[in-house]
Design a protein around this motif. Structure first.
Motif, PDB file in Angstrom:
ATOM      1  N   LYS A 100       0.828  -1.209   0.000  1.00 28.08           N
ATOM      2  CA  LYS A 100       0.000   0.000   0.000  1.00 28.08           C
ATOM      3  C   LYS A 100       0.862   1.259   0.000  1.00 28.08           C
ATOM      4  O   LYS A 100       0.538   2.250  -0.656  1.00 28.08           O
ATOM      5  N   ALA A 101       1.961   1.212   0.747  1.00 31.06           N
ATOM      6  CA  ALA A 101       2.861   2.370   0.800  1.00 31.06           C
ATOM      7  C   ALA A 101       3.494   2.633  -0.560  1.00 31.06           C
ATOM      8  O   ALA A 101       3.627   3.790  -0.986  1.00 31.06           O
ATOM      9  N   ASN A 102       3.895   1.581  -1.262  1.00 26.55           N
ATOM     10  CA  ASN A 102       4.457   1.745  -2.599  1.00 26.55           C
ATOM     11  C   ASN A 102       3.437   2.374  -3.548  1.00 26.55           C
ATOM     12  O   ASN A 102       3.789   3.206  -4.391  1.00 26.55           O
ATOM     13  N   LYS A 151       0.899   4.383  -2.676  1.00 21.80           N
ATOM     14  CA  LYS A 151       0.699   5.782  -2.289  1.00 21.80           C
ATOM     15  C   LYS A 151       1.886   6.655  -2.690  1.00 21.80           C
ATOM     16  O   LYS A 151       1.730   7.851  -2.968  1.00 21.80           O
ATOM     17  N   ALA A 152       3.062   6.062  -2.718  1.00 23.51           N
ATOM     18  CA  ALA A 152       4.273   6.825  -3.015  1.00 23.51           C
ATOM     19  C   ALA A 152       4.256   7.442  -4.407  1.00 23.51           C
ATOM     20  O   ALA A 152       4.857   8.504  -4.636  1.00 23.51           O
ATOM     21  N   GLN A 207       2.149   9.094  -5.936  1.00 24.45           N
ATOM     22  CA  GLN A 207       1.572  10.441  -6.013  1.00 24.45           C
ATOM     23  C   GLN A 207       2.646  11.530  -5.951  1.00 24.45           C
ATOM     24  O   GLN A 207       2.449  12.627  -6.487  1.00 24.45           O
ATOM     25  N   TRP A 208       3.769  11.235  -5.310  1.00 25.27           N
ATOM     26  CA  TRP A 208       4.836  12.225  -5.150  1.00 25.27           C
ATOM     27  C   TRP A 208       5.709  12.358  -6.396  1.00 25.27           C
ATOM     28  O   TRP A 208       6.473  13.316  -6.516  1.00 25.27           O
ATOM     29  N   SER A 251       7.697   2.406   5.140  1.00 22.27           N
ATOM     30  CA  SER A 251       6.316   2.681   4.727  1.00 22.27           C
ATOM     31  C   SER A 251       5.975   4.154   4.925  1.00 22.27           C
ATOM     32  O   SER A 251       5.328   4.774   4.075  1.00 22.27           O
ATOM     33  N   GLU A 258       5.108   7.007   2.012  1.00 18.46           N
ATOM     34  CA  GLU A 258       3.808   7.677   2.005  1.00 18.46           C
ATOM     35  C   GLU A 258       3.914   9.188   2.161  1.00 18.46           C
ATOM     36  O   GLU A 258       3.055   9.925   1.664  1.00 18.46           O
ATOM     37  N   TRP A 259       4.981   9.657   2.822  1.00 14.95           N
ATOM     38  CA  TRP A 259       5.104  11.091   3.069  1.00 14.95           C
ATOM     39  C   TRP A 259       6.322  11.729   2.395  1.00 14.95           C
ATOM     40  O   TRP A 259       6.540  12.929   2.513  1.00 14.95           O
TER      41      TRP A 259
END
Length: 235
Positions: free
Chosen positions: A43-45, A47-48, A50-51, A108, A112-113
């Protein structure tokens, strides 16, 4: 000498607006991952991405921030911010894989951030961790390598009383302080070089603390270092 964290004035001359979150944790169990979601990194991959939605990857604002930062000091050829390497893997569909529970959790959050997070075995650190500018020729033993490297004059590094802990800020870690399954005490640090991302930085810190607590029952101590408050002794 007790543990702590300090930032040398040579760093602030380059990055005066930077804020650094430092967390410590004690008496942890890094072997039981029963409460860590199996799809945490997947899930983190996702979301990443988007950056780094723009092509090439250097056109994305978070990457531009760190590319510009790395131009301010001497770097080893090919060195990029640690978070750029993570985001690039996610963008290419390769993803960041599992290592051990603690490392998986901070990776993670980093994904995500879009902040680099360094995690190290506090018991292997001698004296205080120092963020500073190297005079050059300091020994560094990277993870996964058999031979040492010498730092460059003018390179931004983390070090302790014994040797270099990380080159080019948190680009690459020393094998000596690697977080393993048997690690009992921890230190994390997360830099924010863009004041406009202060709120993001705060949310990333809170998420790291929450996941460590919820998944591994780890409570953390948080310290924020700035140019006005550049040293701390750990409790």
């Amino acid at each position: 000498m007790g543990h702590g964290f300090k930032v040398d004035s040579s760093f602030w001359e380059l990055f005066g607006d930077t804020e650094i979150a430092v967390l410590t944790a004690y008496d942890i169990n890094n072997q039981d991952d029963s409460k860590v979601p199996a799809d945490l990194l997947n899930k983190a991959n996702e979301k990443a991405v988007q950056w780094v939605s723009q092509d090439p990857i250097s056109d994305n604002p978070v990457i531009q921030d760190w590319r510009q930062a790395f131009r301010k000091f001497k770097t080893k050829k090919g060195a990029r911010c640690a978070v750029e390497n993570l985001l690039k893997r996610a963008k290419q569909g390769k993803g960041v894989g599992k290592i051990n529970p603690v490392v998986d959790i901070y990776n993670s959050v980093s994904l995500e951030w879009a902040f680099p997070i360094g995690g190290e075995d506090l018991d292997q650190i001698k004296g205080k961790v120092e963020l500073t500018v190297s005079n050059g020729g300091e020994k560094f033993f990277p993870i996964g390598e058999d031979e040492y490297e010498d730092t460059l004059s003018g390179e931004v590094i983390y070090r302790d009383d014994q040797a270099v802990l990380s080159r080019c800020m948190a680009w690459r870690d020393s094998a000596r302080v690697e977080v393993t399954a048997t690690t009992k005490n921890l230190i994390f640090y997360m830099e924010n070089i863009n004041p406009k991302r202060h709120a993001d930085h705060q949310q990333a810190i809170q998420l790291l603390q929450k996941r460590l607590h919820d998944y591994l029952d780890i409570d953390t101590n948080l310290y924020i270092l700035t140019k006005e408050h550049s040293t701390v002794d750990f409790e």
